[in-house]
Each structure stands twice: as structure tokens, then as C-alpha cells.
Design an enzyme around this catalytic site. Structure first.
Site, PDB file in Angstrom:
ATOM      1  N   GLU A  81       3.280  -8.557  12.883  1.00  0.00           N
ATOM      2  CA  GLU A  81       2.887  -7.403  13.686  1.00  0.00           C
ATOM      3  C   GLU A  81       1.413  -7.086  13.462  1.00  0.00           C
ATOM      4  O   GLU A  81       0.893  -7.217  12.348  1.00  0.00           O
ATOM      5  CB  GLU A  81       3.762  -6.195  13.345  1.00  0.00           C
ATOM      6  CG  GLU A  81       5.218  -6.405  13.754  1.00  0.00           C
ATOM      7  CD  GLU A  81       6.046  -5.131  13.731  1.00  0.00           C
ATOM      8  OE1 GLU A  81       7.020  -5.071  14.498  1.00  0.00           O
ATOM      9  OE2 GLU A  81       5.724  -4.211  12.954  1.00  0.00           O
ATOM     10  N   CYS A  94      -5.926  -3.884  13.543  1.00  0.00           N
ATOM     11  CA  CYS A  94      -5.367  -3.963  12.186  1.00  0.00           C
ATOM     12  C   CYS A  94      -4.580  -5.264  12.105  1.00  0.00           C
ATOM     13  O   CYS A  94      -3.558  -5.410  12.771  1.00  0.00           O
ATOM     14  CB  CYS A  94      -4.473  -2.759  11.918  1.00  0.00           C
ATOM     15  SG  CYS A  94      -3.677  -2.776  10.294  1.00  0.00           S
ATOM     16  N   CYS A 101       5.328  -9.407   2.551  1.00  0.00           N
ATOM     17  CA  CYS A 101       4.394  -9.127   1.451  1.00  0.00           C
ATOM     18  C   CYS A 101       5.131  -9.256   0.122  1.00  0.00           C
ATOM     19  O   CYS A 101       6.250  -8.742  -0.026  1.00  0.00           O
ATOM     20  CB  CYS A 101       3.816  -7.720   1.591  1.00  0.00           C
ATOM     21  SG  CYS A 101       2.594  -7.304   0.321  1.00  0.00           S
ATOM     22  N   CYS A 105       5.453  -2.641  -2.551  1.00  0.00           N
ATOM     23  CA  CYS A 105       5.202  -1.209  -2.739  1.00  0.00           C
ATOM     24  C   CYS A 105       6.361  -0.389  -2.176  1.00  0.00           C
ATOM     25  O   CYS A 105       6.863  -0.668  -1.089  1.00  0.00           O
ATOM     26  CB  CYS A 105       3.897  -0.816  -2.052  1.00  0.00           C
ATOM     27  SG  CYS A 105       2.427  -1.603  -2.760  1.00  0.00           S
ATOM     28  N   CYS A 108       6.248   1.180   1.500  1.00  0.00           N
ATOM     29  CA  CYS A 108       5.786   0.305   2.580  1.00  0.00           C
ATOM     30  C   CYS A 108       6.931  -0.548   3.124  1.00  0.00           C
ATOM     31  O   CYS A 108       7.588  -1.267   2.371  1.00  0.00           O
ATOM     32  CB  CYS A 108       4.656  -0.579   2.057  1.00  0.00           C
ATOM     33  SG  CYS A 108       4.020  -1.752   3.268  1.00  0.00           S
ATOM     34  N   GLY A 151       1.057  -7.744   4.476  1.00  0.00           N
ATOM     35  CA  GLY A 151       0.593  -8.655   3.438  1.00  0.00           C
ATOM     36  C   GLY A 151      -0.552  -8.141   2.592  1.00  0.00           C
ATOM     37  O   GLY A 151      -1.190  -7.132   2.900  1.00  0.00           O
ATOM     38  N   GLU A 152      -0.794  -8.837   1.499  1.00  0.00           N
ATOM     39  CA  GLU A 152      -1.899  -8.575   0.581  1.00  0.00           C
ATOM     40  C   GLU A 152      -2.974  -9.631   0.835  1.00  0.00           C
ATOM     41  O   GLU A 152      -2.809 -10.801   0.488  1.00  0.00           O
ATOM     42  CB  GLU A 152      -1.406  -8.634  -0.872  1.00  0.00           C
ATOM     43  CG  GLU A 152      -2.481  -8.738  -1.941  1.00  0.00           C
ATOM     44  CD  GLU A 152      -3.552  -7.667  -1.868  1.00  0.00           C
ATOM     45  OE1 GLU A 152      -4.733  -8.046  -1.677  1.00  0.00           O
ATOM     46  OE2 GLU A 152      -3.228  -6.470  -2.000  1.00  0.00           O
ATOM     47  N   SER A 183      -8.424  -4.538   2.718  1.00  0.00           N
ATOM     48  CA  SER A 183      -7.737  -3.638   1.787  1.00  0.00           C
ATOM     49  C   SER A 183      -6.877  -4.434   0.812  1.00  0.00           C
ATOM     50  O   SER A 183      -6.155  -5.346   1.214  1.00  0.00           O
ATOM     51  CB  SER A 183      -6.855  -2.656   2.566  1.00  0.00           C
ATOM     52  OG  SER A 183      -6.113  -1.842   1.681  1.00  0.00           O
ATOM     53  N   SER A 206      -6.199   0.140  -2.381  1.00  0.00           N
ATOM     54  CA  SER A 206      -5.059   1.015  -2.149  1.00  0.00           C
ATOM     55  C   SER A 206      -4.528   1.496  -3.501  1.00  0.00           C
ATOM     56  O   SER A 206      -3.788   0.785  -4.182  1.00  0.00           O
ATOM     57  CB  SER A 206      -3.983   0.222  -1.376  1.00  0.00           C
ATOM     58  OG  SER A 206      -2.934   1.049  -0.971  1.00  0.00           O
ATOM     59  N   LEU A 207      -4.912   2.702  -3.888  1.00  0.00           N
ATOM     60  CA  LEU A 207      -4.656   3.176  -5.255  1.00  0.00           C
ATOM     61  C   LEU A 207      -3.325   3.918  -5.388  1.00  0.00           C
ATOM     62  O   LEU A 207      -2.497   3.596  -6.222  1.00  0.00           O
ATOM     63  CB  LEU A 207      -5.812   4.071  -5.719  1.00  0.00           C
ATOM     64  CG  LEU A 207      -5.858   4.354  -7.216  1.00  0.00           C
ATOM     65  CD1 LEU A 207      -6.183   3.097  -8.006  1.00  0.00           C
ATOM     66  CD2 LEU A 207      -6.865   5.455  -7.530  1.00  0.00           C
ATOM     67  N   ASN A 285       3.522   7.717   6.189  1.00  0.00           N
ATOM     68  CA  ASN A 285       4.288   7.600   7.425  1.00  0.00           C
ATOM     69  C   ASN A 285       5.756   7.300   7.113  1.00  0.00           C
ATOM     70  O   ASN A 285       6.054   6.668   6.098  1.00  0.00           O
ATOM     71  CB  ASN A 285       3.695   6.500   8.300  1.00  0.00           C
ATOM     72  CG  ASN A 285       2.304   6.865   8.783  1.00  0.00           C
ATOM     73  OD1 ASN A 285       2.129   7.816   9.528  1.00  0.00           O
ATOM     74  ND2 ASN A 285       1.301   6.119   8.333  1.00  0.00           N
ATOM     75  N   CYS A 326       0.136   3.084   9.177  1.00  0.00           N
ATOM     76  CA  CYS A 326       0.007   2.532   7.829  1.00  0.00           C
ATOM     77  C   CYS A 326       1.345   2.474   7.108  1.00  0.00           C
ATOM     78  O   CYS A 326       2.064   3.479   7.019  1.00  0.00           O
ATOM     79  CB  CYS A 326      -0.980   3.397   7.036  1.00  0.00           C
ATOM     80  SG  CYS A 326      -1.293   2.827   5.374  1.00  0.00           S
TER      81      CYS A 326
END
Length: 332
Positions: A81, A94, A101, A105, A108, A151-152, A183, A206-207, A285, A326
Site C-alpha cells: 500500500e 508515502c 514489517c 510495533c 502499527c 516496512g522499515e 523514517s 520514530s521514537l 490513528n 500513519c
């Protein structure tokens, strides 16, 4: 679309044909080689047979018309996506760098679907080309690219940097380096590699929390890359590049939005020797068990940072109603 294939197909052609074909892909934005009027008909037919340009995708448009999410079908049947977000005259794509991923997280949806594989540079570029073709019909163009989709990116570093070079290349999509952002959750090797990268693209980390105890619950990879190590890498990155880094902080009600955490975050940011760091506060979100912080709580959190001389903005969220915001990207 595989760019290496283009060179192979055109190996017996005059050298200028490669430049003409690249122009057809990235400038004219053709979706079928028959539209490439700068190439002879017999070559158009050959390219259509050996390197078709059509992209298969399902799309959803947000109610406000400012976001479009596309689910692109890959050659192996997997889907990714990607989202087009429009801010007045600025159009940001984006992009995803992986199918799924591996980071996992908690907040997510992409992390919840697990990891399938890395994307190639060409599969990354296809996401931008898909929307570039749509915008062309309106006389507009892609102005920004952010690697903040599925993904990272730093776990697929080689292909991501390869794609970025073509995104920036005047013979490619010709998008300025400072209009490209990547990111990461804090892959230190990637931060160090980016510091040595030839292009001045933007780095975002992304903390999600200012201390290891809380962050490890939200971002499992924190156990491998703790905050002190990430900030040491950030310090080196800023010293080497003199570029501002962004800290992304997804605000989750009752989890990481307390005022004392804002104070901790301010101390953390101010520990960097150069004040070249800003904070993006992002509304969580809907993705499952976590809920977004209220507007007032986000503003109070931001106020603490500003009072401590830390640059902080509340980022506008687009595409939530189509699960294109996000943390909401996921494919079957």
C-alpha cells in the site's frame, strides 16, 4: 518495471535510445510504450512485450479528496500500500519499502501483519510513478516523497538508497533531495550510512517514548537499539551533515502522552550538542487497542516542549477514513 532489463533490451540500439526510454518512463510518464512517441514503433512493440509498464492497483479516495490510497499488486501476487497526500499545491507520496514489517510495533497495523519480503528499488519507484501518472492528468506533479509506509527502510537500505538516487536524478523523477524523507525506528547502522550518503535527504526517527522502559513496550526493537545509542548516532549524524533531524512521536492516550513524558523528551532533545532536532507530534490513528490522545492533550504536550525551547509541531493527519494514515497501512 525493471530498469536493468531496459539496458539489456536496448543493448543493440544506439546509446541515445536508453535516455529516450528513461524520458518516456519518468518525464512523459507513459503507461504503455505505444505512448512513447520519441521511440520507433518496432521498438515500442518490443518494449511492450518484454517490459510492460502497466501497474495494477486498487484505489480508495478519502472523503475530503486530499488522500488516495493505492494497493499495488506485485508480480509474485503480494500487495503493498502507498498513499498520495495533497497539501494545497504540494503532493507527497508515502512509499513502502517492504511487504509487511519485521519490527512489530504495537500501534502499527503493518507490524501486526508480519514480514513477507523486501521491495526492489523498481517496486519502490512504481509506487511514485503510479501517482505521478494520475497527477499528470491534472497538470500537476509529485513534489515530495516520504519513506513512511509499510516496512522499515533501513532494513532494506541498499534498495532504498538505489531508489532515492533515481527519484533525485534529473534523468529520473528529478525530485529534490530535501523533498525526500526517510523514517526509521532507530536502526543505528542505517543512520550512520545515511550520514555518509551523497544526497542531503531528511532523516526522521520514530521514537514514541522518551525512556527505554516505555519504548520497549511500544517498539520491540528498542531492546537492540536503546535510546542512548540512537541519540549517540543522531549526534554523530548532525555533526557530520549539519542537517536537522526529525523525531516522530505518535501520541497514544494514557500511554505516552503524560506531561512528565514531555518533560523527559525535552531533556533528551536538549542533550544533543547542536539544536538541530525537531519533534513531530502525530495523532495515533485507529489500529486496534490503542486510541489517540485528545487535541488538548497534544497541545499541552507541545506547549511543554516549546517552553523548553524544543521545536515541536502537531502534524496534520490525512487519510484516516481510508486506513491510509500513519500506522494504518496493511495488505492481505
Amino acid at each position: 518495471m525493471v530498469l536493468e532489463n531496459l539496458q539489456t533490451i536496448l543493448k543493440d540500439q544506439p546509446s541515445y535510445r536508453l535516455k529516450q526510454a528513461q524520458e518516456a518512463i519518468f518525464k512523459i510518464l507513459v503507461s504503455d510504450w505505444s505512448q512513447a512517441t520519441n521511440l520507433p514503433k518496432n521498438l515500442q512493440e518490443k518494449l511492450n512485450q518484454e517490459m510492460p509498464l502497466a501497474l495494477r492497483a486498487r484505489t480508495k479516495e478519502s472523503r475530503d479528496g486530499r488522500s488516495i490510497k493505492a494497493s499495488l499488486k506485485l508480480k509474485d501476487g503480494l500487495e503493498i500500500e502507498t498513499v498520495l497526500m495533497s497539501y494545497d499545491s504540494r503532493h507527497t507520496v508515502c512509499v513502502s519499502s517492504q511487504v509487511g514489517c519485521p519490527v512489530g510495533c504495537e500501534f502499527c497495523l503493518t507490524g501486526q501483519m508480519g514480514f513477507k519480503r523486501n521491495l526492489t528499488a523498481e517496486e519502490i519507484l512504481d509506487q511514485i510513478l503510479f501517482f505521478a501518472r494520475i497527477l499528470k492528468e491534472k497538470g500537476e506533479r509529485v513534489s515530495n516523497v516520504v519513506f513512511m509506509g509499510m516496512g522499515e527502510p533501513f532494513l532494506n537500505m541498499d534498495e532504498v538508497l538505489k531508489a532515492i538516487n533515481i527519484i533525485n536524478d534529473p534523468l529520473g523523477l528529478n525530485i529534490g533531495a530535501r523533498s525526500i524523507s526517510v523514517s526509521t525506528v532507530g536502526i543505528i547502522e542505517g543512520i550512520k550510512k545515511l550520514a555518509d550518503f551523497s544526497l542531503q535527504i531528511n532523516l526522521a526517527v520514530s521514537l514514541q517514548a522518551p525512556n527505554d522502559g516505555l519504548r520497549s513496550k511500544l517498539v520491540p526493537l528498542n531492546k537492540k537499539y536503546p535510546i542512548k545509542d540512537i541519540f549517540k548516532a543522531l549526534e554523530e549524524y548532525i555533526a557530520k551533515t549539519n542537517r536537522k533531524a526529525m523525531i516522530e512521536y505518535v501520541m497514544i492516550v494514557g500511554v505516552n502522552d503524560r506531561i512528565e513524558l514531555a518533560e523527559q523528551l525535552a531533556v533528551l532533545i536538549k542533550s544533543l550538542p547542536k539544536p538541530l532536532c525537531m519533534v513531530n507530534l502525530i495523532c495515533c490513528n485507529p489500529t486496534g487497542k490503542f486510541k489517540p490522545s485528545s487535541k488538548k492533550q497534544m497541545e499541552d504536550f507541545q506547549k511543554v516542549l516549546l517552553e523548553n525551547k524544543v521545536e515541536a509541531v502537531i502534524r496534520e493527519s490525512l487519510g484516516q477514513d481510508i486506513y491510509g494514515a500513519c500506522g494504518q497501512l496493511a495488505s492481505n
